[in-house]
Design an enzyme around this catalytic site. Structure first.
Site, PDB file in Angstrom:
ATOM      1  N   ASP A 186      -5.186  -9.903  -5.210  1.00 14.23           N
ATOM      2  CA  ASP A 186      -5.710  -9.313  -4.231  1.00 14.23           C
ATOM      3  C   ASP A 186      -7.287  -9.900  -4.169  1.00 14.23           C
ATOM      4  OD1 ASP A 186      -5.944  -6.886  -2.424  1.00 14.23           O
ATOM      5  OD2 ASP A 186      -7.821  -6.661  -3.484  1.00 14.23           O
ATOM      6  N   GLU A 270      -1.746 -11.550  -0.323  1.00 10.99           N
ATOM      7  CA  GLU A 270      -1.522 -10.539   0.861  1.00 10.99           C
ATOM      8  C   GLU A 270      -1.936 -11.672   2.131  1.00 10.99           C
ATOM      9  OE1 GLU A 270      -3.288  -6.465   2.277  1.00 10.99           O
ATOM     10  OE2 GLU A 270      -4.235  -7.676   0.978  1.00 10.99           O
ATOM     11  N   ASP A 351      -8.646  -1.946  -6.447  1.00 11.63           N
ATOM     12  CA  ASP A 351      -8.066  -3.386  -6.274  1.00 11.63           C
ATOM     13  C   ASP A 351      -7.014  -3.878  -7.221  1.00 11.63           C
ATOM     14  OD1 ASP A 351     -10.108  -3.638  -4.501  1.00 11.63           O
ATOM     15  OD2 ASP A 351     -11.509  -4.411  -5.818  1.00 11.63           O
TER      16      ASP A 351
END
Ligand code: ZN
Length: 394
Positions: A186, A270, A351
Site C-alpha cells: 500500500d 493497487e 494501512d
C-alpha cells in the site's frame, strides 16, 4: 534472455560541449515541432504522414537558407527525434496515449539521442559526434563488463544538471529461483509504503524539510513576473529542490523494489486511479502520486527481469474499508482514521489492513488464472485484474 538496460550518469560538459549540446537540443526541438506541425496539418485533411515522409522533409528543410543551421549539428539526433515522433503517433493511433504535443523550450527538458554511428565508446571514454573530447562522466556505478552501449541519450534537467543515459545489454540479469511468498503493498502519505507483513517504510530522510523549502520556492516563483530573469532564477531554485526530493525518493525506490522482487514471487499493488478519486491537491499528494508511478514501473520491469509477477488490483476494490480478518465491509472510512476496530473485535492499522487485503485480492486472481475474475462483493464490489508485466527499461 538478453536484457537491455539503461545506465544513467551525471556529467560535466566543457563550455564548448555545453554549447554544442544546447544547439543540438534546440535543433531537435525545432525538427520535432515542424514534423509534428506537418503531420497535424495532414491529419486535418485526413491524410497520414509517415516517418519516411518526415525524413524527406528534413532533407528538404536542411537545403533552405533559413534552416541551414540544422546542418551544423549531428544529423543522428534529428533523425531520432522523427523516430520518437513516429512512436508517439503509433501510441496515439493505438489509443495508448494522447495526441503528441509540441515541445516548448521552457517546459520540455532538452535531450538528444545518439545511435552507434554517432558516438565512439572505448575504454570508458565516450565521444559524441561533432565533439573532439570525451564527456567528463561521473561513473557512479560500473557498466556491465565488456558491454558497449547501443544508444546514448544526453539530457539536461530543469535544475541545469547534465545526464547521459547509456543503453546496454546486461548479461548479469537472470531469473531468480521461484519462491512462494507474496506481498501486498500500500502506498500512502504518512509512510512511503506499508507492506502486508506489517512493515512500514518511512518517507526518505529530510523530505519534510525539503518539502517546506519547495513550497516556499514555489510561492516565490508565483510572485515573479513571467519571463523575467528573477523568474528564471526562482524557477531554477524550485527545480533544484524538486530534483533533490525526486532523487532521494528514486534511490530509495530502487533499493526497495530490488528487495521486494527478490523476496517475493507475487507482488500486489493497487491501481492509482482510486487515489485520484480522492481530490487532494497537496504537495505531499503530488509527490506521493509521482513516486507511485515510478514505483510501479520499477517493480514491473524488475519483476520481468527476475521472473516475478506483479498483480494490479483495480480501482473499485475497497482495500481500506474491508476487515481483513472477517471480511465485513465498513460503510465509511474517512482519511483521518488511522486505526480502527471491527465489530469482530480485530483492531486494525488502516494501512496494514489495506495491504493485507490487497495481497488476498491479488492472490485470488493468480489462483483463478487470467480471464477469471473473482466474484464482485457488495457494496462497492471487488475485482482485480491480472497484469501482464511488460518488459521495460528504466
Ligand atoms: Zn472484522
Amino acid at each position: 534472455m538478453q536484457v537491455k538496460r539503461a545506465f544513467k550518469y551525471r556529467f560535466y560538459p566543457s563550455d564548448a560541449q555545453a554549447a554544442e549540446l544546447s544547439r543540438t537540443f534546440g535543433c531537435v526541438r525545432k525538427v520535432y515541432n515542424m514534423a509534428l506541425a506537418a503531420r497535424t496539418e495532414a491529419w486535418a485533411r485526413q491524410k497520414r504522414v509517415n516517418y519516411n515522409a518526415t525524413s524527406a522533409m528534413l532533407t528538404a528543410w536542411k537545403k533552405t537558407e533559413e534552416l541551414a543551421y540544422l546542418n551544423e549539428v549531428s544529423s543522428v539526433p534529428l533523425q531520432q527525434a522523427l523516430r520518437h515522433l513516429q512512436g508517439a503517433f503509433s501510441n496515439f493511433f493505438a489509443k495508448r496515449s494522447k495526441y503528441p504535443r509540441f515541445k516548448s523550450k521552457r517546459k520540455s527538458r532538452g535531450s538528444a539521442e545518439y545511435t552507434r554511428s554517432a558516438f565512439t565508446f572505448r575504454d570508458g571514454a565516450l565521444i559524441l559526434a561533432k565533439m573532439n573530447d570525451p564527456l567528463d562522466i561521473v561513473w557512479s556505478r560500473p557498466l556491465p563488463e565488456g558491454t558497449v552501449p547501443t544508444t546514448v541519450t544526453v539530457s539536461r534537467d530543469a535544475a541545469g544538471r547534465w545526464f547521459v543515459s547509456l543503453r546496454c545489454d546486461d548479461p548479469s540479469i537472470k531469473p531468480l529461483p521461484a519462491t512462494d511468498s507474496a506481498v501486498g503493498i500500500d502506498v500512502g502519505l504518512d509512510h512511503l509504503l506499508t507492506l502486508s507483513t506489517g512493515e512500514k517504510i518511512a518517507n526518505p530522510r529530510h523530505e519534510r524539510r525539503d518539502r517546506a523549502r519547495l513550497a516556499k520556492a514555489q510561492r516565490e516563483l508565483a510572485k515573479k513576473t513571467k519571463g523575467s530573469n528573477n523568474c528564471a532564477n526562482a524557477r531554477c531554485k524550485a527545480a533544484k529542490v524538486h530534483a533533490r526530493i525526486a532523487d532521494r525518493r528514486r534511490d530509495m525506490l530502487h533499493q526497495l523494489t530490488t528487495r521486494l522482487v527478490r523476496e517475493n514471487q507475487t507482488l500486489v499493488i493497487e491501481d492509482l486511479t482510486v487515489r485520484n478519486m480522492v481530490k487532494n491537491h497537496t504537495l505531499a499528494r503530488a509527490i506521493s502520486d509521482a513516486s507511485w508511478w515510478e514505483f510501479r514501473s520499477l517493480l514491473e520491469y524488475k519483476a520481468a527481469w527476475y521472473g516475478r509477477e506483479v498483480v494490479v488490483v483495480d480501482r473499485f476494490f475497497p482495500s481500506s474499508k474491508l476487515c481483513s480478518a472477517c471480511g465485513t465491509l465498513q460503510d465509511k472510512m474517512p482519511l483521518n482514521v488511522r486505526t480502527w476496530t471491527c465489530d469482530c473485535g480485530t483492531s486494525h492499522d488502516r494501512d496494514v489492513n489495506a495491504a493485507i487485503n490487497l495481497k488476498a485480492a491479488g492472490l485470488a486472481v493468480t489462483v483463478c488464472g487470467a480471464g477469471v475474475r473473482p466474484q464482485r462483493r457488495k457494496p462497492g464490489g471487488q475485482s482485480a485484474t491480472k497484469q501482464k508485466t511488460p518488459r521495460r527499461e528504466p
